[in-house]
Design a protein around this motif. Sequence first.
Motif, short mmCIF file in Angstrom:
data_model
loop_
_atom_site.label_atom_id
_atom_site.label_comp_id
_atom_site.label_asym_id
_atom_site.label_seq_id
_atom_site.Cartn_x
_atom_site.Cartn_y
_atom_site.Cartn_z
N ALA A 165 -56.93 47.60 100.06
CA ALA A 165 -57.81 47.75 101.22
C ALA A 165 -59.24 47.88 100.73
N TYR A 166 -60.14 47.13 101.36
CA TYR A 166 -61.55 47.20 100.97
C TYR A 166 -62.41 46.81 102.17
N ARG A 167 -63.28 47.73 102.56
CA ARG A 167 -64.21 47.51 103.67
C ARG A 167 -63.50 47.06 104.95
N GLY A 168 -62.42 47.75 105.29
CA GLY A 168 -61.71 47.48 106.53
C GLY A 168 -60.83 46.25 106.52
N ASP A 169 -60.71 45.57 105.39
CA ASP A 169 -59.88 44.38 105.30
C ASP A 169 -58.77 44.64 104.28
N HIS A 170 -57.69 43.87 104.37
CA HIS A 170 -56.55 44.04 103.45
C HIS A 170 -56.22 42.71 102.80
N GLU A 171 -55.78 42.80 101.57
CA GLU A 171 -55.28 41.64 100.84
C GLU A 171 -53.94 42.03 100.25
N TYR A 172 -53.02 41.07 100.15
CA TYR A 172 -51.65 41.37 99.74
C TYR A 172 -51.24 40.53 98.53
N ALA A 173 -50.40 41.14 97.69
CA ALA A 173 -49.77 40.43 96.56
C ALA A 173 -48.30 40.85 96.56
N ILE A 174 -47.46 40.05 95.91
CA ILE A 174 -46.02 40.35 95.87
C ILE A 174 -45.49 40.15 94.46
N VAL A 175 -44.49 40.96 94.09
CA VAL A 175 -43.85 40.83 92.79
C VAL A 175 -42.78 39.75 92.91
N GLU A 176 -42.93 38.69 92.13
CA GLU A 176 -41.96 37.61 92.07
C GLU A 176 -41.50 37.47 90.63
N GLY A 177 -40.22 37.63 90.40
CA GLY A 177 -39.72 37.59 89.02
C GLY A 177 -40.30 38.76 88.24
N ASP A 178 -41.01 38.46 87.17
CA ASP A 178 -41.62 39.49 86.34
C ASP A 178 -43.14 39.51 86.48
N HIS A 179 -43.67 38.93 87.55
CA HIS A 179 -45.12 38.81 87.70
C HIS A 179 -45.56 39.26 89.08
N ILE A 180 -46.81 39.72 89.16
CA ILE A 180 -47.44 39.99 90.45
C ILE A 180 -48.18 38.71 90.83
N MET A 181 -47.81 38.15 91.97
CA MET A 181 -48.39 36.87 92.40
C MET A 181 -49.40 37.11 93.51
N TYR A 182 -50.60 36.55 93.31
CA TYR A 182 -51.67 36.64 94.31
C TYR A 182 -52.32 35.28 94.43
N LYS A 183 -52.21 34.69 95.60
CA LYS A 183 -52.76 33.36 95.88
C LYS A 183 -52.27 32.32 94.86
N GLY A 184 -50.97 32.39 94.55
CA GLY A 184 -50.36 31.38 93.69
C GLY A 184 -50.54 31.57 92.21
N ARG A 185 -51.14 32.69 91.77
CA ARG A 185 -51.28 32.90 90.32
C ARG A 185 -50.87 34.32 89.95
N ALA A 186 -50.39 34.46 88.70
CA ALA A 186 -49.95 35.77 88.22
C ALA A 186 -51.16 36.58 87.77
N ILE A 187 -51.21 37.84 88.22
CA ILE A 187 -52.33 38.72 87.86
C ILE A 187 -51.79 40.11 87.55
N SER A 188 -52.65 40.95 86.99
CA SER A 188 -52.31 42.35 86.75
C SER A 188 -52.80 43.17 87.93
N PRO A 189 -52.32 44.41 88.08
CA PRO A 189 -52.82 45.25 89.18
C PRO A 189 -54.33 45.46 89.10
N ASN A 190 -54.86 45.63 87.89
CA ASN A 190 -56.29 45.83 87.72
C ASN A 190 -57.07 44.60 88.17
N GLN A 191 -56.57 43.42 87.84
CA GLN A 191 -57.23 42.19 88.28
C GLN A 191 -57.16 42.05 89.79
#
Length: 200
Positions: A72-98
């Motif tokens: 959550a940031y400035r009243g908006d939300h963005e979502y990611a999901i764990v698929e397999g062994d990766h966190i996927m956000y907009k089609g690419r694997a990222i870390s929670p910090n990223q």
Amino acid sequence: MFATMSVQVSPTTLLALMERLRETGSAIDPAEAVDAAIRLWLAAPSGAPPAAPRGYQWKTLFLPEGTWLRMAYRGDHEYAIVEGDHIMYKGRAISPNQFAGGYADSVRNAWQDISIRMPGEKNWKIADARRRELARAAATPVAPATPTAAAAAAATPAASSSAAPMSAAQPAPRDTTPGQGWTEPERRKYRFRLEDVAFD
């Protein structure tokens, strides 16, 4: 045409399926995808060993496959999901910090800013709260394995209290001499009043 029946599917699973169909650009109906998945599962050999649980290991916190992350940031939300062994956000694997820093375009503390919803859960929880709950659960002492051990401990309270270490470090006594300009008896935590220090 064949007859159909209703089967209950958790909302998390259905949303994940619809998201996957959207990402892959598939025109298949979700009901057909569920039917195909069940047929594939039935065709799998029954003697196969169970698969190891998939998910993302975030320091001490394990996020099983299907876990949703929300930033959550400035009243908006963005979502990611764990698929397999990766966190996927907009089609690419990222870390929670990223995920936290990239969405907010600034340096963020992912533990404090990311909320997590595990598979089968209805409510979101801050990642740091989950981590602290896990640490508390690991630190909880285990009850005695047998009732005889508990009875023996209760029967000898004097022996157990005498075995406790008596050499606990004692804190040094407080310095109670009044500071410059201090006319009242020492009743505060510090020897100086803020106004005496700030306006010297």
